[in-house]
Design a protein around this motif. Sequence first.
Motif, PDB file in Angstrom:
ATOM      1  N   ILE A 170       0.857  -1.189   0.000  1.00 32.35           N
ATOM      2  CA  ILE A 170       0.000   0.000   0.000  1.00 32.35           C
ATOM      3  C   ILE A 170       0.891   1.235   0.000  1.00 32.35           C
ATOM      4  O   ILE A 170       1.759   1.382   0.857  1.00 32.35           O
ATOM      5  CB  ILE A 170      -0.930   0.012   1.231  1.00 32.35           C
ATOM      6  CG1 ILE A 170      -1.822  -1.231   1.231  1.00 32.35           C
ATOM      7  CG2 ILE A 170      -1.770   1.279   1.268  1.00 32.35           C
ATOM      8  CD1 ILE A 170      -2.586  -1.430   2.516  1.00 32.35           C
ATOM      9  N   THR A 171       0.668   2.124  -0.963  1.00 32.19           N
ATOM     10  CA  THR A 171       1.451   3.355  -1.075  1.00 32.19           C
ATOM     11  C   THR A 171       0.615   4.522  -0.585  1.00 32.19           C
ATOM     12  O   THR A 171      -0.509   4.719  -1.047  1.00 32.19           O
ATOM     13  CB  THR A 171       1.894   3.589  -2.527  1.00 32.19           C
ATOM     14  OG1 THR A 171       2.671   2.461  -2.954  1.00 32.19           O
ATOM     15  CG2 THR A 171       2.729   4.851  -2.658  1.00 32.19           C
ATOM     16  N   ILE A 172       1.180   5.280   0.352  1.00 33.48           N
ATOM     17  CA  ILE A 172       0.456   6.388   0.963  1.00 33.48           C
ATOM     18  C   ILE A 172       1.335   7.637   0.945  1.00 33.48           C
ATOM     19  O   ILE A 172       2.474   7.602   1.396  1.00 33.48           O
ATOM     20  CB  ILE A 172       0.039   6.036   2.396  1.00 33.48           C
ATOM     21  CG1 ILE A 172      -0.895   4.837   2.336  1.00 33.48           C
ATOM     22  CG2 ILE A 172      -0.617   7.222   3.086  1.00 33.48           C
ATOM     23  CD1 ILE A 172      -1.401   4.344   3.622  1.00 33.48           C
ATOM     24  N   PRO A 173       0.787   8.758   0.420  1.00 34.55           N
ATOM     25  CA  PRO A 173       1.540  10.013   0.401  1.00 34.55           C
ATOM     26  C   PRO A 173       1.420  10.750   1.729  1.00 34.55           C
ATOM     27  O   PRO A 173       0.392  10.677   2.410  1.00 34.55           O
ATOM     28  CB  PRO A 173       0.853  10.807  -0.711  1.00 34.55           C
ATOM     29  CG  PRO A 173      -0.566  10.338  -0.677  1.00 34.55           C
ATOM     30  CD  PRO A 173      -0.491   8.882  -0.270  1.00 34.55           C
ATOM     31  N   VAL A 174       2.463  11.479   2.074  1.00 40.01           N
ATOM     32  CA  VAL A 174       2.451  12.275   3.298  1.00 40.01           C
ATOM     33  C   VAL A 174       3.468  13.408   3.144  1.00 40.01           C
ATOM     34  O   VAL A 174       4.443  13.274   2.400  1.00 40.01           O
ATOM     35  CB  VAL A 174       2.769  11.405   4.541  1.00 40.01           C
ATOM     36  CG1 VAL A 174       4.176  10.892   4.522  1.00 40.01           C
ATOM     37  CG2 VAL A 174       2.465  12.136   5.829  1.00 40.01           C
ATOM     38  N   LYS A 175       3.218  14.527   3.808  1.00 41.70           N
ATOM     39  CA  LYS A 175       4.197  15.612   3.829  1.00 41.70           C
ATOM     40  C   LYS A 175       5.300  15.205   4.803  1.00 41.70           C
ATOM     41  O   LYS A 175       5.015  14.752   5.907  1.00 41.70           O
ATOM     42  CB  LYS A 175       3.560  16.918   4.297  1.00 41.70           C
ATOM     43  CG  LYS A 175       4.560  18.072   4.365  1.00 41.70           C
ATOM     44  CD  LYS A 175       3.909  19.364   4.777  1.00 41.70           C
ATOM     45  CE  LYS A 175       3.755  19.382   6.270  1.00 41.70           C
ATOM     46  NZ  LYS A 175       3.303  20.674   6.802  1.00 41.70           N
TER      47      LYS A 175
ATOM     48  N   LYS B  45      -3.898   7.162   7.669  1.00 44.02           N
ATOM     49  CA  LYS B  45      -4.170   6.897   6.248  1.00 44.02           C
ATOM     50  C   LYS B  45      -3.927   5.431   5.910  1.00 44.02           C
ATOM     51  O   LYS B  45      -4.623   4.844   5.101  1.00 44.02           O
ATOM     52  CB  LYS B  45      -3.286   7.772   5.356  1.00 44.02           C
ATOM     53  CG  LYS B  45      -3.684   9.223   5.332  1.00 44.02           C
ATOM     54  CD  LYS B  45      -2.708  10.000   4.446  1.00 44.02           C
ATOM     55  CE  LYS B  45      -2.979  11.478   4.464  1.00 44.02           C
ATOM     56  NZ  LYS B  45      -2.018  12.220   3.610  1.00 44.02           N
ATOM     57  N   ALA B  46      -2.894   4.845   6.543  1.00 41.36           N
ATOM     58  CA  ALA B  46      -2.536   3.442   6.291  1.00 41.36           C
ATOM     59  C   ALA B  46      -3.367   2.475   7.123  1.00 41.36           C
ATOM     60  O   ALA B  46      -3.239   1.267   6.984  1.00 41.36           O
ATOM     61  CB  ALA B  46      -1.060   3.225   6.582  1.00 41.36           C
ATOM     62  N   ASN B  47      -4.198   3.026   8.002  1.00 44.61           N
ATOM     63  CA  ASN B  47      -5.016   2.215   8.916  1.00 44.61           C
ATOM     64  C   ASN B  47      -4.143   1.302   9.775  1.00 44.61           C
ATOM     65  O   ASN B  47      -4.444   0.132   9.986  1.00 44.61           O
ATOM     66  CB  ASN B  47      -6.066   1.405   8.135  1.00 44.61           C
ATOM     67  CG  ASN B  47      -7.196   0.969   9.033  1.00 44.61           C
ATOM     68  OD1 ASN B  47      -7.494   1.623  10.040  1.00 44.61           O
ATOM     69  ND2 ASN B  47      -7.826  -0.135   8.689  1.00 44.61           N
ATOM     70  N   VAL B  48      -3.019   1.870  10.261  1.00 42.46           N
ATOM     71  CA  VAL B  48      -2.090   1.139  11.120  1.00 42.46           C
ATOM     72  C   VAL B  48      -2.370   1.489  12.569  1.00 42.46           C
ATOM     73  O   VAL B  48      -2.502   2.654  12.925  1.00 42.46           O
ATOM     74  CB  VAL B  48      -0.621   1.510  10.783  1.00 42.46           C
ATOM     75  CG1 VAL B  48       0.342   0.895  11.779  1.00 42.46           C
ATOM     76  CG2 VAL B  48      -0.278   1.076   9.379  1.00 42.46           C
TER      77      VAL B  48
END
Length: 102
Positions: A71-76, A96-99
């Motif tokens: 799963i690829t998730i963007p973040v600042k 966002k990653a539901n971790v």
Amino acid sequence: MAMYTETEVKGKAIHLILNSGSAGSIIIYQLMQQLKRNVNRPAQTVIVTADDMKKTPIGEIDNFLFTLNGITIPVKVLVMNAPQYQALVKNDWLQKANVKLD
């Protein structure tokens, strides 16, 4: 709470700290150079490190992509000179990653 894992950035395996108490998601300057990325703007914040030192990040990068378990998730991210680790993500990425860190 924090834990270590391996993740990918542009196909490069890196060590990642998942930290629910971090003030910001961070990558080190050397990783930014290896990935041939540039900061989008100067940092607008000061970070207090785990050893209570105040440090000003080099800059910020928008939409930095971390891939974890496919799963690829963007973040600042903030770019720092921090030789202790390669990258660290905070609550916004974890959500966002539901971790969940238990």
